[in-house]
Structure formats: structure tokens, C-alpha cells
Design a protein around this motif. Structure first.
Motif, short mmCIF file in Angstrom:
data_model
loop_
_atom_site.label_atom_id
_atom_site.label_comp_id
_atom_site.label_asym_id
_atom_site.label_seq_id
_atom_site.Cartn_x
_atom_site.Cartn_y
_atom_site.Cartn_z
N SER A 137 24.52 72.14 47.81
CA SER A 137 24.94 71.38 46.63
C SER A 137 25.85 70.21 46.98
O SER A 137 25.92 69.24 46.24
N ARG A 138 26.53 70.29 48.13
CA ARG A 138 27.43 69.18 48.52
C ARG A 138 26.65 67.92 48.80
O ARG A 138 27.19 66.82 48.72
N TYR A 139 25.36 68.03 49.14
CA TYR A 139 24.58 66.87 49.53
C TYR A 139 23.37 66.65 48.62
O TYR A 139 22.46 65.92 48.98
N SER A 140 23.38 67.27 47.45
CA SER A 140 22.20 67.22 46.59
C SER A 140 22.37 66.36 45.36
O SER A 140 21.40 66.12 44.64
N HIS A 141 23.59 65.96 45.03
CA HIS A 141 23.86 65.05 43.91
C HIS A 141 23.27 65.58 42.60
O HIS A 141 23.76 66.54 42.05
N ASP A 142 22.16 64.97 42.13
CA ASP A 142 21.65 65.34 40.80
C ASP A 142 20.60 66.45 40.87
O ASP A 142 19.85 66.66 39.91
N ALA A 143 20.51 67.17 41.98
CA ALA A 143 19.55 68.27 42.10
C ALA A 143 20.09 69.53 41.43
O ALA A 143 21.28 69.63 41.11
N VAL A 144 19.21 70.49 41.23
CA VAL A 144 19.59 71.80 40.71
C VAL A 144 19.57 72.78 41.88
O VAL A 144 18.53 72.94 42.54
N VAL A 145 20.69 73.43 42.14
CA VAL A 145 20.79 74.38 43.25
C VAL A 145 21.17 75.74 42.68
O VAL A 145 22.15 75.87 41.96
N GLU A 146 20.38 76.75 43.02
CA GLU A 146 20.62 78.11 42.52
C GLU A 146 20.79 79.07 43.69
O GLU A 146 19.97 79.10 44.61
N GLU A 147 21.85 79.83 43.68
CA GLU A 147 22.12 80.78 44.75
C GLU A 147 21.21 82.00 44.62
O GLU A 147 21.11 82.61 43.55
N LEU A 148 20.52 82.34 45.73
CA LEU A 148 19.65 83.50 45.75
C LEU A 148 20.18 84.60 46.66
O LEU A 148 19.64 85.70 46.68
N GLY A 149 21.21 84.30 47.40
CA GLY A 149 21.80 85.26 48.34
C GLY A 149 22.86 84.56 49.16
O GLY A 149 23.11 83.36 48.99
N PRO A 150 23.51 85.28 50.09
CA PRO A 150 24.58 84.68 50.89
C PRO A 150 24.12 83.44 51.66
O PRO A 150 24.87 82.48 51.81
N ASN A 151 22.87 83.45 52.18
CA ASN A 151 22.37 82.33 52.98
C ASN A 151 20.98 81.91 52.51
O ASN A 151 20.09 81.60 53.31
N ARG A 152 20.81 81.85 51.19
CA ARG A 152 19.50 81.52 50.63
C ARG A 152 19.70 80.91 49.25
O ARG A 152 20.51 81.40 48.46
N CYS A 153 18.97 79.83 48.96
CA CYS A 153 19.13 79.17 47.65
C CYS A 153 17.83 78.50 47.23
O CYS A 153 16.95 78.23 48.06
N ARG A 154 17.75 78.25 45.93
CA ARG A 154 16.62 77.53 45.35
C ARG A 154 17.07 76.10 45.07
O ARG A 154 18.14 75.87 44.50
N ARG A 180 8.94 65.62 41.25
CA ARG A 180 9.97 66.66 41.29
C ARG A 180 9.35 67.95 41.82
O ARG A 180 8.27 68.34 41.40
N GLY A 181 10.06 68.56 42.79
CA GLY A 181 9.53 69.77 43.40
C GLY A 181 10.59 70.85 43.56
O GLY A 181 11.79 70.59 43.39
N GLU A 182 10.13 72.04 43.90
CA GLU A 182 11.02 73.19 44.03
C GLU A 182 10.76 73.87 45.37
O GLU A 182 9.61 74.12 45.74
N VAL A 183 11.84 74.17 46.09
CA VAL A 183 11.73 74.84 47.38
C VAL A 183 12.82 75.89 47.48
O VAL A 183 13.76 75.91 46.68
N ILE A 184 12.67 76.77 48.49
CA ILE A 184 13.71 77.75 48.82
C ILE A 184 14.17 77.46 50.24
O ILE A 184 13.35 77.32 51.16
N LEU A 185 15.48 77.34 50.42
CA LEU A 185 16.06 77.01 51.71
C LEU A 185 16.88 78.19 52.22
O LEU A 185 17.54 78.90 51.43
N ASP A 186 16.87 78.39 53.53
CA ASP A 186 17.71 79.42 54.15
C ASP A 186 19.08 78.84 54.46
O ASP A 186 19.48 78.70 55.63
N LEU A 187 19.78 78.48 53.41
CA LEU A 187 21.13 77.92 53.52
C LEU A 187 21.94 78.39 52.31
O LEU A 187 21.37 78.63 51.23
N PRO A 188 23.26 78.47 52.44
CA PRO A 188 24.09 78.81 51.28
C PRO A 188 24.01 77.73 50.21
O PRO A 188 23.94 76.54 50.52
N ALA A 189 24.03 78.13 48.96
CA ALA A 189 23.95 77.17 47.86
C ALA A 189 25.13 76.20 47.89
O ALA A 189 24.97 75.01 47.58
N ALA A 190 26.31 76.68 48.25
CA ALA A 190 27.49 75.81 48.27
C ALA A 190 27.32 74.68 49.28
O ALA A 190 27.75 73.55 49.04
N GLU A 191 26.66 74.95 50.40
CA GLU A 191 26.46 73.91 51.41
C GLU A 191 25.42 72.90 50.96
O GLU A 191 25.58 71.70 51.16
#
Length: 338
Positions: A265-282, A252-263
Motif C-alpha cells: 500500500s505504501r507504493y500503490s497510491h490509488d489502488a485497493v490493497v486487501e490483506e489476506l495474511g501476514p505475507n499475502r495481499c490482494r 483495471r486488474g486484480e492480482v494476489i502478491l506474496d507481500l504484506p499489505a502494509a508494504e
């Protein structure tokens, strides 16, 4: 008050839904008097349905099983549900496709015209897997044997045919006859599995039903053990992830992506997605291996910042070398630890 025939059908449907029905509750559900319920019960008995009465403060009725039970009656909702279930039976992997098709034809023939029209207009197409990915079918007789042993809580003996990875010899111990305490028969990803406690290995195991050849007779009855975690779905999910019975991923790992959290989370299933900004998420995600986890994260078309752990960074570096070699048509050089 509904017509007698319709009321009898409703009464029979209620009696089939649960074991015991207090008379007052039946009268309330049918919106008739207790006297009418008694008369309708007598009519069903005359038709051959084995309905017994039980006494007590909440005296009522029970539909007993019987070898001479007349043809069952279905209301509209039950008929449609039965048709849908029979039509999708081809995807269960239980080896009952032909029998299900014949059963659907038989049921349709005895239904009134209005129900036949309703079923015929119900378009349900069961799409099977492609030939390359179609799951092996289990023998329906084997499934019945396994289910009976689970229900009776009897020790089960069977031969099991494991499949070794290419280039790996079969483990002689793996081909020994198994003695297990069967607990659950489940369907997972189009395959049937037996969840059981292996008495030889003194541990919980999952066995593919299509590789089981039961032996007779079954063994003595046993007192069921508590399944680790208490939930069969979580237990099986954990085993298929290659982890413990609690169902967590081994990597299990943790990364930061330059994508909206809503986008994301649609493809992450059992992952944890946290919004960090309009186009950034954990994103916190699990997988069965570190390269597999890196590849799963890499499918997102975005810049990636690895928070941790170090194994995930190493996996990204490993995949980067492999992908670069693939782009240059250069044979990949395995890292020193491979």
C-alpha cells in the motif's frame, strides 16, 4: 489592549480577509469596543484606505478596491507565506520567475529587521525538473487572458498547436481555430491547462496553455455548463488516464502478491490493497494499458497470481516474451495481434 499600530495592522488584515465585516464581530476579534473599532477605521481612512460602512442589523465595514490604495501591510504569518510563495514560483510553469524574484527582493527591503531575519532563516529551495523533463512554460499574459475569460464567462477564440506522435501527420481539423466556453484554468504536473467545452466538437476538452494563442476579441457571455462528474480534479484525472470523466482507469486488474499489505500500500497510491495474511495481499490496480498495468505490478519483488481479467494474463505473457528476448539479446517478435 494592544498598541494602536499593532491593532490597526490586525484590523487591516481582517478587512482584507473577507468582503464584509459586521462591526460587532470586528470588535470581538480585536478584543476591543465597537467605539474603538470606529476610531481605528477612521485612522485607516486618513491613511488612504477606502473603507466604507454599510447599514443594517449587522452593520459593519468593507475594504473597497481603489486605484490609490496605499502599500499593503502584512502581519508576520502573511509575510512568511508571501516569501514562501514567491520562492517556489519558479516551479509553477507560469513564466513569472524573474518577476517573482524581483518581488521578493522588494518585499524584503520594506520589511522590518525582525521579519527580514525570519525570512532569511527560512530555507526553501525550489527544485526544478531536469532539462529533459522540464515542462514548457506558459506565457503569463496568456494565463491572464485565459483566467479573465473564465471569470467573465466569455466564449474564447484561440489558435492551438497540437503535437502529433512521431510518424503521424497532423490532423488538419486539429489546427483549426477553436471556439470554447472556458471553465477552469488548472496546473497539473507542472503544466497549465484550460478545461473548456469545445463548441466545434460539442465535447469537453483540456488544452495545454503553452500551445494556446488567444484571438481577440472574446465572444459573447455564456451560461456555464455542468462539468461531467461535477468535480474538476476527478474530470482532469480521468482525461489524463485516457478514460471517461469519472476518473476510472481504462484497464483495471486484480492480482494476489506474496507481500504484506502494509508494504504494498505504501507504493500503490490509488489502488485497493486487501490483506489476506501476514505475507499475502490482494491488489486491484488500474493503468492506461494492459502492458502498462502488468509492468506496474511487476515492479513488486514477489510472486504474482493473476485473478483477472484475461487481458492482464495476456499482457504478462507478452512482457515475459519481451523480457526474455531482451535477456538473450534476441530481437523481440511481436504477437499476432500487434
Amino acid at each position: 489592549m494592544p498598541k494602536t499600530s499593532a491593532r490597526l495592522l490586525s484590523l487591516l488584515s481582517l478587512l482584507q480577509a473577507r468582503r464584509d465585516w459586521p462591526g460587532a464581530l470586528l470588535a470581538e476579534r480585536l478584543e476591543v469596543s465597537p467605539r474603538t473599532v470606529r476610531r481605528d477605521v477612521d485612522r485607516l481612512r486618513e491613511l488612504g484606505y477606502p473603507i466604507t460602512a454599510f447599514k443594517g442589523p449587522a452593520g459593519g465595514y468593507r475594504l473597497d478596491p481603489g486605484a490609490d490604495l496605499p502599500p499593503l501591510l502584512f502581519d508576520d504569518e502573511q509575510a512568511v507565506a508571501l516569501a514562501v510563495a514567491l520562492r517556489i514560483a519558479t516551479t509553477t510553469g507560469a513564466g513569472i520567475e524573474e518577476a517573482a524574484a524581483r518581488a521578493l527582493t522588494t518585499v524584503r527591503q520594506v520589511m522590518p529587521a525582525r521579519l527580514r531575519r525570519r525570512i532569511d532563516t527560512l530555507e526553501v529551495t525550489a527544485v526544478e525538473r531536469s532539462e529533459a523533463r522540464r515542462a514548457p512554460q506558459a506565457d503569463s499574459r496568456v494565463l491572464m487572458t485565459l483566467s479573465a475569460a473564465v471569470h467573465a464567462r466569455e466564449v474564447l477564440r484561440f489558435d492551438y498547436t497540437p503535437v502529433s506522435p512521431p510518424g503521424v501527420d497532423d490532423d488538419p481539423a486539429a489546427t483549426l481555430p477553436r471556439r470554447v466556453e472556458p471553465h477552469h484554468l488548472i496546473n497539473w504536473g507542472g503544466r497549465w491547462y484550460l478545461v473548456a467545452f469545445d463548441l466545434l466538437r460539442d465535447d469537453w476538452r483540456t488544452f495545454r496553455a503553452d500551445r494556446i494563442t488567444p484571438r481577440t476579441p472574446t465572444g459573447p457571455r455564456f451560461t456555464p455548463r455542468e462539468l461531467p462528474g461535477g468535480d474538476v480534479a476527478a474530470f482532469v484525472a480521468g482525461r489524463f488516464r485516457g478514460s471517461d470523466a469519472l476518473g476510472d482507469w481504462p484497464c483495471r486488474g486484480e492480482v494476489i502478491l506474496d507481500l504484506p499489505a502494509a508494504e504494498v500500500s505504501r507504493y500503490s497510491h490509488d489502488a485497493v490493497v486487501e490483506e489476506l495474511g501476514p505475507n499475502r495481499c490482494r491488489l486491484v490496480l488500474g493503468s492506461w494499458s494492459w502492458p502498462g498495468l502488468a509492468a506496474a505490478i511487476g515492479r513488486f519483488d514477489a510472486d504474482i497470481e493473476v485473478v483477472g481479467p484475461a487481458e492482464l494474463k495476456d499482457a504478462f505473457a507478452h512482457l515475459a516474451r519481451r523480457f526474455a528476448n531482451a535477456a538473450n539479446d534476441t530481437p523481440a517478435t511481436p504477437p499476432p495481434n500487434e
